[in-house]
Design an enzyme around this catalytic site. Structure first.
Site, PDB file in Angstrom:
ATOM      1  N   ARG A  19     -19.781  14.207 -14.078  1.00  0.00           N
ATOM      2  CA  ARG A  19     -21.227  14.114 -13.868  1.00  0.00           C
ATOM      3  C   ARG A  19     -21.922  15.466 -13.871  1.00  0.00           C
ATOM      4  NH1 ARG A  19     -20.889  10.266  -8.646  1.00  0.00           N
ATOM      5  NH2 ARG A  19     -19.035  11.563  -8.381  1.00  0.00           N
TER       6      ARG A  19
ATOM      7  N   LYS B 213      -3.951   6.296  -8.599  1.00  0.00           N
ATOM      8  CA  LYS B 213      -3.972   5.421  -7.442  1.00  0.00           C
ATOM      9  C   LYS B 213      -5.232   5.702  -6.637  1.00  0.00           C
ATOM     10  CE  LYS B 213      -1.666   7.778  -3.622  1.00  0.00           C
ATOM     11  NZ  LYS B 213      -2.502   7.465  -2.497  1.00  0.00           N
TER      12      LYS B 213
ATOM     13  N   ASP C 242       2.043   7.122 -10.350  1.00  0.00           N
ATOM     14  CA  ASP C 242       2.462   7.359  -8.973  1.00  0.00           C
ATOM     15  C   ASP C 242       3.213   8.684  -9.004  1.00  0.00           C
ATOM     16  OD1 ASP C 242       3.781   7.537  -6.524  1.00  0.00           O
ATOM     17  OD2 ASP C 242       4.045   5.381  -6.352  1.00  0.00           O
ATOM     18  N   HIS C 243       2.556   9.754  -8.526  1.00  0.00           N
ATOM     19  CA  HIS C 243       3.124  11.087  -8.766  1.00  0.00           C
ATOM     20  C   HIS C 243       4.471  11.291  -8.083  1.00  0.00           C
ATOM     21  CE1 HIS C 243       1.092  11.994  -4.874  1.00  0.00           C
ATOM     22  NE2 HIS C 243       2.066  12.865  -4.747  1.00  0.00           N
TER      23      HIS C 243
ATOM     24  N   LYS D  35       8.770  13.371  -9.337  1.00  0.00           N
ATOM     25  CA  LYS D  35       9.568  14.378  -8.637  1.00  0.00           C
ATOM     26  C   LYS D  35      11.022  14.301  -9.096  1.00  0.00           C
ATOM     27  CE  LYS D  35       6.601  14.547  -4.537  1.00  0.00           C
ATOM     28  NZ  LYS D  35       6.248  15.972  -4.651  1.00  0.00           N
TER      29      LYS D  35
ATOM     30  N   GLU E 238       3.550  14.403   7.181  1.00  0.00           N
ATOM     31  CA  GLU E 238       2.735  15.572   6.876  1.00  0.00           C
ATOM     32  C   GLU E 238       2.320  16.250   8.175  1.00  0.00           C
ATOM     33  OE1 GLU E 238      -0.262  13.441   4.388  1.00  0.00           O
ATOM     34  OE2 GLU E 238       0.284  14.960   2.907  1.00  0.00           O
TER      35      GLU E 238
ATOM     36  N   ASP F 286      -2.366   4.081   1.964  1.00  0.00           N
ATOM     37  CA  ASP F 286      -2.372   5.389   1.321  1.00  0.00           C
ATOM     38  C   ASP F 286      -1.007   5.768   0.771  1.00  0.00           C
ATOM     39  OD1 ASP F 286      -3.634   7.863   0.560  1.00  0.00           O
ATOM     40  OD2 ASP F 286      -2.597   8.828   2.231  1.00  0.00           O
TER      41      ASP F 286
ATOM     42  N   HIS G  53       3.797   4.743  -2.984  1.00  0.00           N
ATOM     43  CA  HIS G  53       4.892   5.712  -3.066  1.00  0.00           C
ATOM     44  C   HIS G  53       6.179   5.209  -2.416  1.00  0.00           C
ATOM     45  CE1 HIS G  53       1.804   8.255  -4.465  1.00  0.00           C
ATOM     46  NE2 HIS G  53       1.445   8.800  -3.331  1.00  0.00           N
TER      47      HIS G  53
ATOM     48  N   LYS H 205       0.292  11.355   9.397  1.00  0.00           N
ATOM     49  CA  LYS H 205      -0.393  12.637   9.389  1.00  0.00           C
ATOM     50  C   LYS H 205      -0.112  13.354  10.710  1.00  0.00           C
ATOM     51  CE  LYS H 205      -2.936  12.126   5.558  1.00  0.00           C
ATOM     52  NZ  LYS H 205      -2.804  13.039   4.405  1.00  0.00           N
TER      53      LYS H 205
END
Length: 500
Positions: free
Chosen positions: A59, A165, A194-195, A199, A233, A252, A257, A355
């Site tokens: 944008r 995602k 899906d990153h 890996k 995390e 999330d 994942h 988290k």
């Protein structure tokens, strides 16, 4: 003639057709931090085709030169390797940028003419890969507009679309989004990313299982006691309150994942390692997981409260900017699942994500059953564990019982470790590098198929619905700690969480 270096075996580059890569959301955070640096590193490694062009769509109103400057800054800031100025200049010399809102027909008209111009400049029709890196509400809009303007097909070259995602926030949304995408594109053209699957350690899970005779005979209910999959995390939600408070930890990370990790761990060996053969076996695993009626007995949730992380006092979740003061969104989620098939019946699979825990770690711990008789004076020796670590340091470790040097027969666990950083001469690439390259090649093995997405939601949807129907004050755990005590509630007798 010198002998080939055995450490470089298998690191060869696979060919990619001449490609125009279009990034919708080309000025966004994901593009700056991950996609643009990944594309640069592919160029630096010589993995991109000779004819490759990058087109950004977003944008923000700016000319091509300003977008080029923004891309250079992002690559310099976030690339895993120090940029080579010659490679950088060549990569971005012909970069194009198309400004406008995603519902504006002129954006797609400009895109069509830009792609046609790039084809003429290359002297051949180039494959097109559209990467949708935008807020989820724009996914169906962009897909529909691409179809309306005929950009979903090209008689002379391949057309593919990569979708980030989250793929829906419920089963109903996922089904609807799949329907709308597949009205425009064929399934073979769609790459739901899906990153985590990019890996190296995730892919190495398949190599450890199916390329080593010592592991596969043990890979069943007879030898494995339980499995723990952890994605922890130490950071909070940062500036993502708008997204995170609507999603929560379960949607999330667990729905996508972590369930993907579970399928790779549990799947049967495919006849060949083709995309559909692998994904067929993964879907079978998902279909074997049933969400029981008593949700509270197999799922727990909690929120982080004020605490100390790395010596710094940090806010609790309810004090984070943008979070409603009465939010019941979970920042910790833990599940106990069972794969109800012949291989895995009775083996509990514990999944947890959070988290603001003590440290950042993503790992899979496969805990074997203890030996049936300990003849060394009643000593308690922990069971053997195979731990596959995805972050922070990718590698695999195996714990074994060994004798402590000395005159007494004292047993304690020792670790055998394999780390990517020391085992191979090539630095492990970022996940997005592998996945972007695979998408441009049309290699879909590490991407999620439509039936996989829906099967994942069928597991998680009853939990999300139950939690929504029973809002309550969530259990709290201090930031920087090990997680809530309530998580122990879902453990079977004798099991305990691995320390974080």
């Amino acid at each position: 003639m010198t002998d080939p270096n055995p450490l470089s075996e298998g690191l060869e580059r696979l060919p990619v057709a001449p490609t125009n890569l279009v990034i919708f959301g080309g000025t966004g955070d994901l593009a700056k931090r991950k996609l643009l640096p990944a594309i640069y590193n592919l160029a630096h490694e010589g993995a991109l085709p000779e004819h490759f062009n990058l087109v950004g769509v977003s944008r923000s109103d700016m000319p091509d030169d300003d977008y080029r400057g923004m891309a250079i800054q992002a690559i310099r800031a976030f690339s895993r390797t120090k940029p080579n100025e010659d490679v950088l200049e060549k990569l971005l010399d012909e970069v194009r940028y198309i400004p406008g809102t995603f519902d504006d027909p002129t954006v797609y008209e400009s895109l069509a003419s830009t792609l046609a111009e790039l084809d003429r400049s290359a002297g051949e029709p180039m494959a097109r890969t559209f990467y949708i890196s935008t807020a989820p509400e724009f996914f169906p809009l962009i897909v529909g507009k691409l179809g309306e303007h005929g950009l979903n097909v090209n008689d002379r070259a391949e057309v593919r679309i990569v979708i980030e995602k989250p793929f829906g926030t419920s089963l109903a949304e996922a089904i609807d989004l799949n329907r709308r995408v597949l009205e425009v594109f064929e399934e073979r053209q769609v790459f739901r990313i899906d990153h985590y699957l990019g890996k190296e350690t995730v892919q190495n899970m398949l190599a450890f299982r199916f390329a080593n005779g010592m592991f596969e005979p043990l890979w069943n209910r007879n030898y494995i006691d339980h499995v723990q999959i952890t994605a922890a995390e130490d950071i909070g939600i940062g500036t993502r309150a708008g997204y995170y408070d609507r999603a929560g930890a379960l949607r999330d990370l667990v729905q996508n994942h972590m369930l993907q990790l579970l399928t790779l761990l549990c799947m049967e060996p495919p006849v060949v390692f083709s995309a559909d053969e692998v994904r067929d076996e993964k879907v079978k695993v998902l279909h074997a997981i049933k969400t029981p009626g008593n949700i509270d007995a197999m799922a727990v949730r909690a929120q982080y409260s004020r605490g100390v992380v790395a010596g710094v006092e940090v806010n609790g979740y309810l004090d984070e900017p943008g979070v409603p003061e009465d939010s019941s969104t979970e920042t910790f989620a833990a599940l106990r699942l069972e794969v109800d098939n012949w291989r895995w019946a009775g083996v509990p699979f514990y999944l947890r994500t959070a988290k603001r825990l003590a440290r950042r770690v993503t790992e899979i711990a496969v805990v074997l059953k203890p030996v049936p008789h300990m003849a060394f004076g009643g000593q308690h020796v922990p069971a053997n564990q195979l731990v596959l670590t995805m972050q922070p340091n990718e590698g695999v470790s195996l714990s074994l019982g060994a004798k402590v040097p000395g005159t007494r027969m004292t047993i304690r666990p020792v670790n055998m470790e394999f780390l990517y950083g020391t085992a191979f001469i090539s630095q492990s690439p970022e996940a997005y590098e592998r996945l972007i390259l695979d998408a441009m090649r049309g290699e879909a093995t590490l991407f999620t198929r439509n039936d996989e997405v829906e099967a994942q939601w069928r597991i998680c949807d009853p939990i999300v619905s139950h939690w929504k129907a029973h809002p309550r004050r969530l259990a709290q755990y201090p930031a920087g700690g090990r997680g809530p005590e309530v998580a122990d509630r879902i453990l079977l007798e004798g099991d305990k969480w691995r320390a974080i």
